[in-house]
Scaffold this motif. Structure first.
Motif, mmCIF file in Angstrom:
data_model
loop_
_atom_site.group_PDB
_atom_site.id
_atom_site.type_symbol
_atom_site.label_atom_id
_atom_site.label_comp_id
_atom_site.label_asym_id
_atom_site.label_seq_id
_atom_site.Cartn_x
_atom_site.Cartn_y
_atom_site.Cartn_z
ATOM 1 N N LEU A 160 -58.077 -9.539 16.622
ATOM 2 C CA LEU A 160 -56.891 -9.451 15.767
ATOM 3 C C LEU A 160 -55.662 -9.291 16.664
ATOM 4 C CD1 LEU A 160 -58.305 -6.719 13.299
ATOM 5 C CD2 LEU A 160 -58.483 -9.209 13.063
ATOM 6 N N PHE A 161 -54.662 -10.120 16.454
ATOM 7 C CA PHE A 161 -53.449 -10.071 17.280
ATOM 8 C C PHE A 161 -52.240 -9.819 16.387
ATOM 9 C CE2 PHE A 161 -56.384 -12.787 19.599
ATOM 10 C CZ PHE A 161 -56.175 -12.477 20.936
ATOM 11 N N ASP A 162 -51.491 -8.773 16.674
ATOM 12 C CA ASP A 162 -50.275 -8.508 15.891
ATOM 13 C C ASP A 162 -49.035 -8.758 16.743
ATOM 14 O OD1 ASP A 162 -48.486 -7.829 13.961
ATOM 15 O OD2 ASP A 162 -49.179 -5.766 13.693
ATOM 16 N N GLU A 163 -48.446 -9.914 16.575
ATOM 17 C CA GLU A 163 -47.254 -10.336 17.318
ATOM 18 C C GLU A 163 -47.380 -10.052 18.817
ATOM 19 O OE1 GLU A 163 -43.449 -9.693 15.654
ATOM 20 O OE2 GLU A 163 -44.175 -9.529 13.602
ATOM 21 N N PRO A 164 -48.418 -10.605 19.433
ATOM 22 C CA PRO A 164 -48.700 -10.261 20.838
ATOM 23 C C PRO A 164 -47.621 -10.701 21.815
ATOM 24 C CG PRO A 164 -50.042 -12.118 20.135
ATOM 25 C CD PRO A 164 -49.383 -11.572 18.897
ATOM 26 N N THR A 165 -46.750 -11.629 21.418
ATOM 27 C CA THR A 165 -45.737 -12.095 22.377
ATOM 28 C C THR A 165 -44.321 -11.690 21.987
ATOM 29 O OG1 THR A 165 -45.555 -14.241 21.241
ATOM 30 C CG2 THR A 165 -47.135 -14.097 23.040
ATOM 31 N N SER A 166 -44.185 -10.937 20.900
ATOM 32 C CA SER A 166 -42.830 -10.636 20.399
ATOM 33 C C SER A 166 -42.017 -9.728 21.314
ATOM 34 C CB SER A 166 -42.909 -10.000 19.017
ATOM 35 O OG SER A 166 -43.453 -10.922 18.117
ATOM 36 N N ALA A 167 -42.717 -8.917 22.107
ATOM 37 C CA ALA A 167 -41.978 -7.974 22.962
ATOM 38 C C ALA A 167 -41.775 -8.523 24.372
ATOM 39 C CB ALA A 167 -42.732 -6.645 23.017
ATOM 40 N N LEU A 168 -42.178 -9.765 24.585
ATOM 41 C CA LEU A 168 -42.146 -10.302 25.950
ATOM 42 C C LEU A 168 -40.876 -11.092 26.233
ATOM 43 C CD1 LEU A 168 -45.784 -11.723 26.193
ATOM 44 C CD2 LEU A 168 -44.942 -9.532 27.058
ATOM 45 N N ASP A 169 -40.467 -11.077 27.492
ATOM 46 C CA ASP A 169 -39.400 -11.983 27.907
ATOM 47 C C ASP A 169 -39.911 -13.407 27.730
ATOM 48 O OD1 ASP A 169 -37.739 -9.921 28.617
ATOM 49 O OD2 ASP A 169 -38.501 -9.821 30.665
ATOM 50 N N PRO A 170 -39.013 -14.322 27.375
ATOM 51 C CA PRO A 170 -39.433 -15.694 27.052
ATOM 52 C C PRO A 170 -40.300 -16.349 28.119
ATOM 53 C CG PRO A 170 -37.091 -15.405 26.615
ATOM 54 C CD PRO A 170 -37.567 -14.117 27.210
ATOM 55 N N GLU A 171 -40.018 -16.088 29.370
ATOM 56 C CA GLU A 171 -40.778 -16.785 30.411
ATOM 57 C C GLU A 171 -42.220 -16.284 30.525
ATOM 58 O OE1 GLU A 171 -38.376 -14.639 31.025
ATOM 59 O OE2 GLU A 171 -38.731 -13.479 32.852
ATOM 60 N N MET A 172 -42.530 -15.201 29.814
ATOM 61 C CA MET A 172 -43.889 -14.654 29.891
ATOM 62 C C MET A 172 -44.733 -14.966 28.667
ATOM 63 S SD MET A 172 -42.974 -11.041 31.527
ATOM 64 C CE MET A 172 -42.201 -11.006 33.143
ATOM 65 N N GLY A 174 -45.669 -17.886 27.490
ATOM 66 C CA GLY A 174 -46.631 -18.955 27.729
ATOM 67 C C GLY A 174 -47.942 -18.483 28.323
ATOM 68 N N GLU A 175 -47.869 -17.587 29.285
ATOM 69 C CA GLU A 175 -49.085 -17.143 29.966
ATOM 70 C C GLU A 175 -50.019 -16.381 29.018
ATOM 71 O OE1 GLU A 175 -47.793 -13.187 32.444
ATOM 72 O OE2 GLU A 175 -46.515 -14.946 32.709
ATOM 73 N N VAL A 176 -49.424 -15.689 28.044
ATOM 74 C CA VAL A 176 -50.242 -14.958 27.065
ATOM 75 C C VAL A 176 -50.831 -15.935 26.039
ATOM 76 C CG1 VAL A 176 -50.176 -13.223 25.222
ATOM 77 C CG2 VAL A 176 -49.016 -12.783 27.397
ATOM 78 N N LEU A 177 -50.011 -16.879 25.602
ATOM 79 C CA LEU A 177 -50.511 -17.873 24.633
ATOM 80 C C LEU A 177 -51.634 -18.713 25.249
ATOM 81 C CD1 LEU A 177 -47.211 -19.097 22.922
ATOM 82 C CD2 LEU A 177 -48.875 -17.433 22.071
ATOM 83 N N THR A 178 -51.523 -18.982 26.545
ATOM 84 C CA THR A 178 -52.572 -19.760 27.220
ATOM 85 C C THR A 178 -53.918 -19.046 27.132
ATOM 86 O OG1 THR A 178 -50.956 -20.705 28.726
ATOM 87 C CG2 THR A 178 -53.252 -20.784 29.437
ATOM 88 N N VAL A 179 -53.896 -17.730 27.380
ATOM 89 C CA VAL A 179 -55.149 -16.955 27.282
ATOM 90 C C VAL A 179 -55.696 -17.022 25.854
ATOM 91 C CG1 VAL A 179 -56.147 -14.648 27.453
ATOM 92 C CG2 VAL A 179 -54.494 -15.413 29.172
ATOM 93 N N MET A 180 -54.801 -16.925 24.884
ATOM 94 C CA MET A 180 -55.247 -16.972 23.484
ATOM 95 C C MET A 180 -55.799 -18.352 23.118
ATOM 96 S SD MET A 180 -52.126 -14.743 21.925
ATOM 97 C CE MET A 180 -52.564 -15.030 20.204
#
Ligand code: ADP
Ligand code: MG
Length: 241
Positions: A160-172, A174-180
């Motif tokens: 379950l993922f709750d907005e896993p990239t919302s707190a990240l700087d934009p350049e980061m 992609g690397e999290v979405l890639t893992v997902m």
């Protein structure tokens, strides 16, 4: 794998965060949830592993009613990994310790075995050399990748993922979405709340639109984005895309 039946959540003060959600999430399915702030997305996700206790309705996980009295909740929670907007890593523990703590303590697995798995997972996300670092020494994107592999170290059946990239700087992001995306390719069952519409289009089997504590509309990604039925979803999409 997960079925909710007339799921309702009323918070003290009378706020209806969930107004009867009926959903079925199949094994291996990737479900993305979008919707305006305050629409109940987090409450729904948190209800699935009983971080929020529903006021009414049922949640069946592999046939077991999680809202039943005799359910071993801790055992069930271990079958669902959760990743939050704010990584929730333990600041005073190394990355390796962050990852091995729960499998050793809750699942009583031997240290060597868990450490081996943790190192393999770290390798997979390109962070093996950070095993002995502390969370404060990592970037936001690295911390979130660690949060994901920490959850995976419990061998969950659902993520379950709750907005896993919302707190990240934009350049980061992609690397999290890639893992997902890789996880999705390996047929992990996933429920993802996100504002990343590109991810939803590319990876989701089904996209849900939540508003006012209900799933207002759902469809395969192409239909969802190209042919939204309700005016409400059309308006929502026009604002965010
Ligand atoms: P979303 O994740 O879609 O932004 P939430 O599920 O967080 O929405 O919240 C749905 C509604 O429930 C909101 O109006 C929110 O203020 C309210 N809410 C969420 N958590 C609590 C809580 N612990 N106590 C009271 N109200 C809450
Ligand atoms: Mg939320």
């Amino acid at each position: 794998m997960i079925r909710t039946e007339n799921l309702k959540k009323v918070f003290p003060g009378g706020l209806h965060a969930l107004n009867g959600v009926n959903q079925e999430i199949r094994k291996g399915e990737v479900v993305v949830i979008v919707g305006p702030s305050g629409s109940g997305k987090s409450t729904f996700l948190r209800s699935l592993n009983l971080l929020e206790v529903p006021t009414e309705g049922h949640i069946y996980f592999d046939g077991t009613d999680l809202t039943g009295k005799k359910v071993d909740l801790d055992k069930h929670r271990q079958r669902m990994g959760m990743v939050f907007q704010h990584f929730n890593l333990f600041p005073h523990m190394t990355i390796l310790k962050n990852m091995t703590l729960a499998p050793m303590k809750l699942q009583k697995r031997p240290k060597e075995e868990v450490e081996k798995q943790a190192m393999e997972l770290l390798q997979r996300v390109g962070l093996a050399d950070r095993a002995n670092a502390y969370p404060s020494q990592l970037s936001g994107g690295q911390k979130q990748r660690i949060a994901i592999v920490r959850a995976l170290c419990m061998n969950p059946e659902v993520m379950l993922f709750d907005e896993p990239t919302s707190a990240l700087d934009p350049e980061m992001v992609g690397e999290v979405l890639t893992v997902m995306k890789e996880l999705a390719k390996e047929h992990m069952t996933m429920v993802v709340v996100t504002h990343e519409m590109g991810f939803a289009r590319e990876v989701a089997d089904r996209v849900l639109f939540m508003a006012d504590g209900q799933v207002q509309e759902e469809n395969d990604p192409e239909t969802f984005f190209e042919h939204p039925k309700s005016e409400r979803l059309q308006t929502f999409l026009s604002k965010i895309i």
